[in-house]
Write a protein that holds these residues in place. Structure first.
Motif, short mmCIF file in Angstrom:
data_model
loop_
_atom_site.label_atom_id
_atom_site.label_comp_id
_atom_site.label_asym_id
_atom_site.label_seq_id
_atom_site.Cartn_x
_atom_site.Cartn_y
_atom_site.Cartn_z
N SER A 1 0.84 -1.19 0.00
CA SER A 1 0.00 0.00 0.00
C SER A 1 0.88 1.25 0.00
CB SER A 1 -0.91 0.01 1.23
OG SER A 1 -0.13 0.19 2.42
N PHE A 2 0.28 2.38 -0.22
CA PHE A 2 1.02 3.64 -0.22
C PHE A 2 1.69 3.85 1.14
CE2 PHE A 2 1.35 8.28 0.21
CZ PHE A 2 2.03 8.59 -0.96
N GLU A 3 1.01 3.44 2.20
CA GLU A 3 1.55 3.63 3.55
C GLU A 3 2.75 2.73 3.82
OE1 GLU A 3 -1.67 3.24 2.79
OE2 GLU A 3 -2.17 5.39 3.06
N LEU B 1 5.23 2.29 1.82
CA LEU B 1 6.38 2.77 1.05
C LEU B 1 7.24 3.72 1.87
CD1 LEU B 1 4.61 3.43 -2.37
CD2 LEU B 1 5.67 1.32 -1.54
N PRO C 1 9.43 7.26 2.34
CA PRO C 1 9.11 8.65 1.95
C PRO C 1 9.53 8.97 0.52
CG PRO C 1 9.92 8.61 4.19
CD PRO C 1 10.10 7.20 3.66
N GLN D 1 9.76 6.86 -2.04
CA GLN D 1 8.82 6.18 -2.95
C GLN D 1 7.47 6.90 -2.97
OE1 GLN D 1 9.11 2.38 -1.00
NE2 GLN D 1 10.54 1.55 -2.51
N GLN D 2 7.00 7.32 -1.82
CA GLN D 2 5.76 8.07 -1.77
C GLN D 2 5.88 9.37 -2.55
OE1 GLN D 2 4.96 8.52 2.41
NE2 GLN D 2 3.98 6.52 2.61
N ASP E 1 3.57 10.62 -5.64
CA ASP E 1 2.91 11.93 -5.56
C ASP E 1 3.30 12.80 -6.75
OD1 ASP E 1 1.54 11.40 -3.22
OD2 ASP E 1 3.11 12.21 -1.92
N LYS F 1 -2.94 7.68 -9.23
CA LYS F 1 -2.52 6.65 -8.28
C LYS F 1 -3.48 5.47 -8.40
CE LYS F 1 -0.79 9.91 -4.77
NZ LYS F 1 -0.93 10.33 -3.35
N SER G 1 -4.32 1.53 -6.45
CA SER G 1 -4.05 0.74 -5.25
C SER G 1 -3.86 -0.74 -5.55
CB SER G 1 -5.19 0.90 -4.24
OG SER G 1 -6.42 0.46 -4.81
#
Length: 291
Positions: free
Chosen positions: A127-129, A131, A133, A135-136, A140, A149, A151
């Motif tokens: 999930s995005f969470e 990853l 910082p 990668q996020q 973004d 984006k 999921s």
């Protein structure tokens, strides 16, 4: 195939046939890929537009390329299957293949219609969470430039930016030799696995495959022959066997020089032998502007 106790199955592997829990660290570690695993065929591409050859990773070990690749478990897009079906590849429309995708995977995420929960192959969608910082920030930035984006890369809306879906669990790249050929399967009395055995070509009687010839000249007889030597290996074996377009050449000789007369396979089977390529992005950090 060995699920049927009436069958006797012989699996020939060109590389080592490690036990499910006995793969070397370099093969099991998902951070080590390609030639660095010590179990790669060493193929190189033609120089192409970049002017130099690039390593074309192919696994030489039980589990094949799933034992040396980056662990990405990303399905082909529905549009790919539609194109293959339009070209005459029967039975390969996405709706026909989706049940097999569900059957093979074991994943805790995504919608039930799209995913399986009890298959042999673990598949994990970060999930995005999950990853880092960096990668996020990359995702973004993609979203800020019009790339949506997503999921679930194997779900109903796969187009977009997300982390790869992977067959990696706790840092272990779970290759097919681990997932499908577990201890219980390998103990079946009707299954024999031979490692370090190189297949040269398929042996024919007329138009009927009757076995394979090994690189050392040994002939292995069989009632049925199934090739699973990968995108490059299966095609090369077929060409050396006299199967394929008459103008194509194998790494060793042309089809015309093979023993059996050239045979022409279904056209569609030769239109889908491309392998997925990936692109690497090198980032260079720069100092933040003075505040």
């Amino acid at each position: 195939m060995s699920e049927d106790p009436q069958r006797r199955v012989l699996l020939l592997e060109a590389g080592p046939a490690y036990p499910p829990d006995g793969y070397p660290d370099k093969v099991a570690d998902s951070d080590v890929v390609g030639g660095f695993t010590g179990h790669d065929w060493g193929y190189m591409t033609e120089p192409g537009v970049i002017g130099r050859p690039v390593a074309a990773f192919r696994g030489k070990v039980l589990g094949g390329s799933s034992a040396v690749d980056g662990g990405a478990a990303v399905r082909a897009l529905p549009a790919d299957f539609a194109r293959w079906a339009e070209r005459g590849l029967r039975g390969w429309a996405f709706d026909e293949v989706l049940p097999d995708y569900r059957t093979l995977e074991n994943t805790p995420s995504g919608e039930d219609h799209w995913h399986g929960r009890s298959g042999p192959q673990p598949v994990r969608q970060l999930s995005f969470e999950d990853l880092t910082p960096v990668q996020q920030a990359f995702i973004d930035a993609a979203a800020a430039n019009g790339i949506v984006k997503t999921s679930d890369l194997n779900g109903p809306s796969p187009a977009g930016a997300a982390a790869f879906t992977k067959n990696v669990v706790d840092g272990i790249r779970v290759n097919t030799g681990m997932a499908y050929l577990d201890g219980a399967v390998r103990r079946r009395p009707n299954l024999e696995i031979r490692g370090d055995v190189l297949v040269d070509r398929v042996v024919f009687s007329g138009s009927w495959a009757t076995g394979v010839a090994l690189a050392d000249g040994t002939i292995v007889q069989a009632a049925e022959v199934m090739l699973s030597a990968g995108t490059y290996g299966s095609a090369a074996i077929l060409l050396r066997s006299g199967v394929g377009p008459s103008g194509e050449r194998s790494p060793r000789r042309s089809v015309q020089s093979c023993g059996p007369p050239a045979r022409t396979p279904n056209r569609a089977s030769w239109t889908s032998t491309s392998s997925r390529s990936t692109r690497s992005i090198r980032l260079r950090a720069r100092p933040a502007p003075d505040s």
